[in-house]
Design a protein around this motif. Structure first.
Motif, mmCIF file in Angstrom:
data_model
loop_
_atom_site.group_PDB
_atom_site.id
_atom_site.type_symbol
_atom_site.label_atom_id
_atom_site.label_comp_id
_atom_site.label_asym_id
_atom_site.label_seq_id
_atom_site.Cartn_x
_atom_site.Cartn_y
_atom_site.Cartn_z
ATOM 1 N N ASN A 1 30.311 26.218 21.528
ATOM 2 C CA ASN A 1 30.445 27.145 22.640
ATOM 3 C C ASN A 1 29.644 28.413 22.315
ATOM 4 O OD1 ASN A 1 31.473 29.344 24.298
ATOM 5 N ND2 ASN A 1 33.139 27.977 24.889
ATOM 6 N N GLU B 1 29.213 31.267 23.711
ATOM 7 C CA GLU B 1 29.934 32.526 23.891
ATOM 8 C C GLU B 1 30.897 32.773 22.715
ATOM 9 O OE1 GLU B 1 32.259 34.700 27.555
ATOM 10 O OE2 GLU B 1 32.824 32.629 27.086
ATOM 11 N N LEU B 2 31.656 31.743 22.342
ATOM 12 C CA LEU B 2 32.602 31.891 21.236
ATOM 13 C C LEU B 2 31.879 32.026 19.906
ATOM 14 C CD1 LEU B 2 35.442 29.372 22.191
ATOM 15 C CD2 LEU B 2 35.272 31.822 22.675
ATOM 16 N N THR C 1 36.301 37.759 25.078
ATOM 17 C CA THR C 1 36.235 36.304 24.893
ATOM 18 C C THR C 1 37.562 35.729 24.400
ATOM 19 O OG1 THR C 1 35.408 36.576 22.619
ATOM 20 C CG2 THR C 1 33.768 36.343 24.377
ATOM 21 N N ASN D 1 40.449 35.203 25.872
ATOM 22 C CA ASN D 1 41.074 34.213 26.748
ATOM 23 C C ASN D 1 40.444 32.834 26.555
ATOM 24 O OD1 ASN D 1 42.828 33.449 29.071
ATOM 25 N ND2 ASN D 1 40.852 33.073 30.057
ATOM 26 N N ALA D 2 39.126 32.796 26.502
ATOM 27 C CA ALA D 2 38.431 31.524 26.289
ATOM 28 C C ALA D 2 38.717 30.975 24.895
ATOM 29 C CB ALA D 2 36.916 31.721 26.473
ATOM 30 N N THR E 1 42.274 29.516 24.859
ATOM 31 C CA THR E 1 42.278 28.253 25.602
ATOM 32 C C THR E 1 41.695 27.138 24.745
ATOM 33 O OG1 THR E 1 42.060 29.398 27.726
ATOM 34 C CG2 THR E 1 41.436 27.080 27.664
ATOM 35 N N THR E 2 40.622 27.459 24.032
ATOM 36 C CA THR E 2 39.984 26.473 23.155
ATOM 37 C C THR E 2 40.884 26.109 21.991
ATOM 38 O OG1 THR E 2 37.797 27.331 23.727
ATOM 39 C CG2 THR E 2 37.963 26.042 21.708
#
Length: 307
Positions: free
Chosen positions: A215, A217-218, A268, A270-271, A274-275
């Motif tokens: 990912n 972004e992560l 980031t 929240n993402a 979730t991951t």
């Protein structure tokens, strides 16, 4: 003649090991005093000689189950558990025999995060000092995984199940204990608590490295987290050593208390969570409930903290 003497010497040196049978071995999470998830299908697993047949007997059932080790010397069997109760015994018989005693059936929860989850009476919590003298409860069990990292997922850890008492509670998570105490009182069933926490850690270290790396972004956010001398910062390091070894162990769910070390990459988070949750559910092969505390607002003294 010389060749015969040499071969005879090899046989003598090999001694009892000549047959090539290895003793069966269990992971640390399968041990005396453990709690198994009630009314569920749970995994029992371990290691032995390749192709060895392992017989498993539980005292709550008259059935004798068996498993055959694979070529890489691993074996696994899924068994059904009854409603909450115990204590029971579980017997594993192969080249050797292992008997697990004082096993309870009830509710099992994973308790993870950073210092908010890790803190115990050793951190000077007055509530815990008052709780300790009357804390003995054989229906609450602890499995406390030590702070460890690994570059790849591990299949075992250095921990053991213990009964709740003033001594074992001293270094155990206060939040996990009060959660388990309430569960035990409300449901009137045994409760097993797996404490796998590490103060200061960002959530990335509890997330499998591969999913963070995939990912962009992560991955970019993880790169912004600086190294320290007190806790790991690279993705997956705590997950590999402190989560992966227990993902075959059936649990009711997970509780999580963390966030401060991700304040600098709040956009980031929240993402990331979730991951993390999706990854844990995938590896437990079950849509486990996952409850987490949002860190209360705090004046960190950095105007760009949420950037």
């Amino acid at each position: 003649m010389n060749r015969s003497i040499a071969l005879f010497s090899v046989f003598i040196l090999m001694g009892p090991g000549l047959k090539g049978f290895a003793n069966i071995r269990l992971p640390a999470v399968l041990s005396n005093n453990m709690v198994l998830q009630q009314q569920s299908t749970v995994n029992l697993w371990g290691w032995s000689s390749p192709a060895e047949k392992i017989f498993i007997t539980t005292s709550w059932s008259s059935t004798v189950d068996s498993a055959i080790a694979s070529g890489d010397a691993k074996w696994n069997i899924a068994i059904k558990t009854p409603a909450a109760g115990g204590p029971y015994t579980i017997t594993f018989k192969g080249n050797n025999t292992i008997v697990l005693n004082n096993v309870l059936i009830g509710e099992v929860w994973v308790c993870s995060g950073q210092s908010n989850m890790e803190w115990s009476s050793l951190n000077g919590l007055p509530q815990m000092d008052a709780e300790l003298p009357n804390s003995a409860n054989p229906n609450i069990r602890f499995f406390h995984i030590p702070k460890t990292t690994a570059l790849a997922p591990q299949d075992d850890c250095a921990a053991m199940w213990t009964e709740c008492n003033p001594e074992t509670l001293k270094s155990f998570s206060a939040v996990a204990y009060y959660f388990g105490k309430q569960l035990q009182q409300k449901l009137n069933v045994p409760v097993g608590l797996i404490n796998t926490s590490w103060g200061g850690t960002p959530a990335e270290v509890w997330t499998p490295e591969g999913v963070v790396e995939k990912n962009p972004e992560l991955k970019a956010a993880a790169a912004k987290i600086g190294a320290t001398n007190w806790w790991p910062h690279a993705p997956g390091r705590a997950y590999n050593a402190m989560i992966a070894p227990i993902t075959s162990f059936a649990v009711a769910g997970a509780i999580w208390y963390q966030g401060e070390s991700n304040a600098g990459t709040a956009s980031t988070y929240n993402a990331l969570m979730t991951t993390l949750i999706d990854s844990w559910r995938r590896d437990w092969n079950r849509d486990i409930p996952f409850y987490y505390v949002q860190i209360a607002p705090f004046a960190y003294g950095n105007k760009n903290i949420g950037a």
